[in-house]
Design a protein around this motif. Structure first.
Motif, PDB file in Angstrom:
ATOM      1  N   ARG A   4       0.834  -1.131   0.036  1.00 60.75           N
ATOM      2  CA  ARG A   4      -0.185  -0.131  -0.003  1.00 60.75           C
ATOM      3  C   ARG A   4       0.955   1.280  -0.247  1.00 60.75           C
ATOM      4  O   ARG A   4       0.432   2.090  -0.856  1.00 60.75           O
ATOM      5  N   ASP A   5       1.974   1.149   0.783  1.00 62.88           N
ATOM      6  CA  ASP A   5       2.735   2.251   0.798  1.00 62.88           C
ATOM      7  C   ASP A   5       3.509   2.438  -0.499  1.00 62.88           C
ATOM      8  O   ASP A   5       3.593   3.860  -1.010  1.00 62.88           O
ATOM      9  N   LEU A   6       3.820   1.517  -1.063  1.00 60.74           N
ATOM     10  CA  LEU A   6       4.568   1.762  -2.595  1.00 60.74           C
ATOM     11  C   LEU A   6       3.722   2.250  -3.598  1.00 60.74           C
ATOM     12  O   LEU A   6       3.801   3.220  -4.199  1.00 60.74           O
ATOM     13  N   VAL A   7       2.560   1.697  -3.336  1.00 61.44           N
ATOM     14  CA  VAL A   7       1.564   2.228  -4.484  1.00 61.44           C
ATOM     15  C   VAL A   7       1.000   3.539  -4.212  1.00 61.44           C
ATOM     16  O   VAL A   7       0.966   4.281  -5.372  1.00 61.44           O
ATOM     17  N   LEU A   8       0.982   3.995  -3.050  1.00 63.93           N
ATOM     18  CA  LEU A   8       0.458   5.461  -2.683  1.00 63.93           C
ATOM     19  C   LEU A   8       1.521   6.338  -3.107  1.00 63.93           C
ATOM     20  O   LEU A   8       1.455   7.363  -3.705  1.00 63.93           O
ATOM     21  N   SER A   9       2.991   5.746  -3.008  1.00 69.46           N
ATOM     22  CA  SER A   9       4.084   6.539  -3.379  1.00 69.46           C
ATOM     23  C   SER A   9       4.322   6.726  -4.635  1.00 69.46           C
ATOM     24  O   SER A   9       4.362   7.836  -5.300  1.00 69.46           O
ATOM     25  N   ALA A  10       3.977   5.584  -5.615  1.00 69.18           N
ATOM     26  CA  ALA A  10       3.966   5.694  -6.970  1.00 69.18           C
ATOM     27  C   ALA A  10       2.927   6.627  -7.452  1.00 69.18           C
ATOM     28  O   ALA A  10       3.170   7.324  -8.586  1.00 69.18           O
ATOM     29  N   LEU A  11       1.622   6.503  -7.042  1.00 64.42           N
ATOM     30  CA  LEU A  11       0.657   7.415  -7.326  1.00 64.42           C
ATOM     31  C   LEU A  11       1.028   8.910  -7.308  1.00 64.42           C
ATOM     32  O   LEU A  11       0.732   9.460  -8.066  1.00 64.42           O
ATOM     33  N   PHE A  12       1.531   9.263  -6.217  1.00 66.54           N
ATOM     34  CA  PHE A  12       1.956  10.585  -6.166  1.00 66.54           C
ATOM     35  C   PHE A  12       3.135  10.982  -6.518  1.00 66.54           C
ATOM     36  O   PHE A  12       3.251  12.104  -7.476  1.00 66.54           O
ATOM     37  N   ALA A  13       4.064  10.016  -7.087  1.00 67.46           N
ATOM     38  CA  ALA A  13       5.000  10.467  -8.086  1.00 67.46           C
ATOM     39  C   ALA A  13       4.461  10.613  -9.490  1.00 67.46           C
ATOM     40  O   ALA A  13       4.822  11.734 -10.159  1.00 67.46           O
TER      41      ALA A  13
END
Length: 187
Positions: A4-13
């Motif tokens: 979840r953390d990785l997906v949210l970080s990628a989304l904001f990237a």
């Protein structure tokens, strides 16, 4: 780090990259335009918190480093790190982390909406303006071989726009906190 953390970080990237597609706004005789990507940096810190916000920005830094034209104006590659404004780009990760850090400490779920908005605004100004400008102005003075005072005062033309971006980030942070109560668990 969870999925979840990785997906949210990628989304904001991706949001930061998408904000680079907005046309830059030229301001008078200064050759550096105002871009929307620093808003994405503030948003990453406000919504995701310190760790995930910084990771989102680091993903963008990696994309730029490998040559993808994801910065405003279609810029990318290692040459971005050599210019006089590279300090602002390098400072993005620190700005997102600082914005997230102060958001985590200043904004709580039990606060009123106005208090949350003010907390997000303060966090965005500290991280997205103060910290970012510390990196950017220092680098500009060093690389362009100009007096720090001249670099400082030359950069002040951008502060009003960044204050508006901080206000937008605060409004979005407050909306996310109200609309998605589980997402703001930023730590």
């Amino acid at each position: 780090m969870t999925t979840r953390d990785l997906v949210l970080s990628a989304l904001f990237a991706a949001i930061i990259v998408a904000l680079g597609l907005l046309p830059p706004i030229p301001i008078g005789i200064i050759p550096v335009p105002i871009t929307a990507q620093s808003l994405g940096v503030m948003l990453a810190g406000v919504v995701l918190g310190a760790k995930r916000g910084a990771i989102a920005v680091l993903i963008v830094v990696v994309l730029v480093s490998i040559g993808l034209p994801v910065l405003s104006g279609g810029r990318g590659g290692l040459s971005v790190f050599a210019g006089p404004t590279a300090g602002f780009f390098v400072g993005w990760a620190f700005a997102a982390y600082t914005t997230g850090y102060f958001s985590e400490r200043l904004v709580k779920a039990e606060q009123t909406g106005i208090a949350q908005g003010i907390g997000f605004f303060i966090a965005s100004v500290i991280g997205g303006v103060v910290v970012l400008y510390a990196f950017g102005i220092g680098w500009l003075a060093l690389v362009a071989n100009i007096d720090f005072g001249k670099a400082f005062f030359g950069s002040m033309a951008f502060v009003p726009g960044d204050i508006v971006k901080a206000a937008v980030a605060a409004l979005v942070g407050r909306a996310v906190m109200a609309g998605y109560p589980l997402l703001p668990q930023r730590t």
